[in-house]
Enzyme design. Structure first.
Site, PDB file in Angstrom:
ATOM      1  CE  LYS A  52       3.933   2.321   1.836  1.00  0.00           C
ATOM      2  NZ  LYS A  52       3.203   2.838   3.023  1.00  0.00           N
ATOM      3  CD  GLN A  96      -0.229   2.345   4.198  1.00  0.00           C
ATOM      4  OE1 GLN A  96       0.935   1.967   4.193  1.00  0.00           O
ATOM      5  NE2 GLN A  96      -0.601   3.459   3.597  1.00  0.00           N
ATOM      6  CG  ASP A 119       5.878   4.698   8.083  1.00  0.00           C
ATOM      7  OD1 ASP A 119       6.133   5.109   6.938  1.00  0.00           O
ATOM      8  OD2 ASP A 119       4.931   3.935   8.344  1.00  0.00           O
TER       9      ASP A 119
HETATM   10  N1  GUN Z   1      -0.539   6.353   4.823  1.00  0.00           N
HETATM   11  C1  GUN Z   1      -0.285   7.341   3.927  1.00  0.00           C
HETATM   12  N2  GUN Z   1       1.039   7.577   3.839  1.00  0.00           N
HETATM   13  C2  GUN Z   1       1.635   6.749   4.709  1.00  0.00           C
HETATM   14  C3  GUN Z   1       2.995   6.512   5.074  1.00  0.00           C
HETATM   15  O1  GUN Z   1       3.940   7.131   4.587  1.00  0.00           O
HETATM   16  N3  GUN Z   1       3.197   5.546   5.998  1.00  0.00           N
HETATM   17  C4  GUN Z   1       2.190   4.842   6.549  1.00  0.00           C
HETATM   18  N4  GUN Z   1       2.487   3.922   7.458  1.00  0.00           N
HETATM   19  N5  GUN Z   1       0.915   5.026   6.253  1.00  0.00           N
HETATM   20  C5  GUN Z   1       0.643   5.977   5.324  1.00  0.00           C
END
Ligand code: GUN
Length: 304
Positions: A52, A96, A119
């Protein structure tokens, strides 16, 4: 032959569009910024977050990677979120998941400013989506819709079945499909006569987190299969069930001792009209949509 819906190519196109938008914003003195918060040492999370942050750099976004100690308290995390909410150089806040068990994830996610919630996990954003006024939509569901639309797959009037009812994927993807005028059914682990329902699907979204759960007998010939699952398999028995005779997979499996399978049994792809492969289908869209959401948040916050 079923058409392969190439997530990598679609994600690349979206990222190019985002990079263009970032350039336009730069000319107006705006640089969208993402804060990525990573706690603990879950290998997959470390890979995702790194990816990311790297993608931000690639597209010209600012990013700040914040890694509190693993024993961080919920209170300290809440303070961090408050700081990020107040920072003008941060448009998007990404915490995350999963978080360590001792951290109250719900409280944290609820503390994120909904206008910085890239998100789309905050109840305010879930509500906006339900109300048909989507602002920041969860990245994976948004990516699924991009794949369908950019591949020219009709949604309006189609029968869509979503297998899985998570807050992060199943529920929001069902809502997005409904807004595109599909007739949507959400199924889950307690659904009776599941096969009969999935066999009616023109668009079948598998987001249940079980390797190869959707078998060929559950699929209507010619259907579009969207496979959101990412499951690592490590046993010979599982490998043979899904990939026997696939020499390329055999090579990966021999080298790594594992391989990835989605929630759809790959044999079901053979009778589909179109499908997203795993890996290389829905996965790449998630980061592309996160970038798009961060730019969107930056613009919304400035009334652009
Ligand atoms: N962990 C697995 N997928 C995601 C996601 O799309 N966003 C976040 N913040 N954590 C994750």
């Amino acid at each position: 032959m079923a058409k392969v819906l190439e997530g990598v190519a679609i994600a690349t196109a979206i990222k190019q569009e985002v990079a263009e938008e970032v350039k336009t914003l730069a000319a107006r003195g705006v640089r969208p910024g993402l804060a990525a918060v990573l706690v603990g040492h879950v290998a997959a999370s470390e890979i995702y977050v790194r990816s990311k942050v790297n993608t931000c750099a690639e597209l010209g976004l600012y990013s700040d990677l914040i890694m509190p100690p693993t024993d961080v308290t919920t209170e300290a995390m809440l303070e961090l979120v408050e700081q990020l909410n107040g920072r003008d150089d941060i448009d998007g806040i990404l915490i995350q998941l999963p978080l360590p068990k001792h951290v109250d994830a719900k409280r944290l996610l609820d503390a994120v400013d909904p206008d910085k919630d890239v998100d789309g996990f905050h109840p305010i954003n879930a509500g906006r989506l339900l109300a048909g006024r989507p602002a920041l939509v969860p990245c994976t569901p948004a990516g699924v819709l991009e794949i369908l639309k950019r591949s020219g797959i009709a949604i309006a009037g189609q029968r869509a079945v979503v297998v899985g009812r998570s807050d992060i994927v199943g529920k929001p993807v069902a809502m997005l499909l409904l807004h595109e005028h599909a007739t949507v059914t959400i199924c889950h682990s307690q659904t009776r006569y599941l096969d009969a329902i999935t066999r009616e699907a023109d668009i079948l979204v598998a987001a249940i987190g079980r390797p190869g759960f959707i078998t060929p007998a559950m699929v209507k010939p010619g259907a579009t299969l969207i496979d959101v699952g990412i499951n690592r398999i490590t046993t010979r028995e599982e490998f043979d069930r899904f990939f026997k005779g696939d020499l390329k997979r055999e090579e990966t499996f021999a080298r790594r001792g594992s391989t990835i399978v989605g929630d759809v049994d790959p044999h079901a792809f053979e009778i589909a009209g179109a499908y997203t492969p795993v890996p290389g289908g829905v996965g790449p869209l998630t980061i592309a949509m996160l970038m798009a959401n961060t730019v969107r948040a930056a613009k919304m916050r400035r009334g652009l």
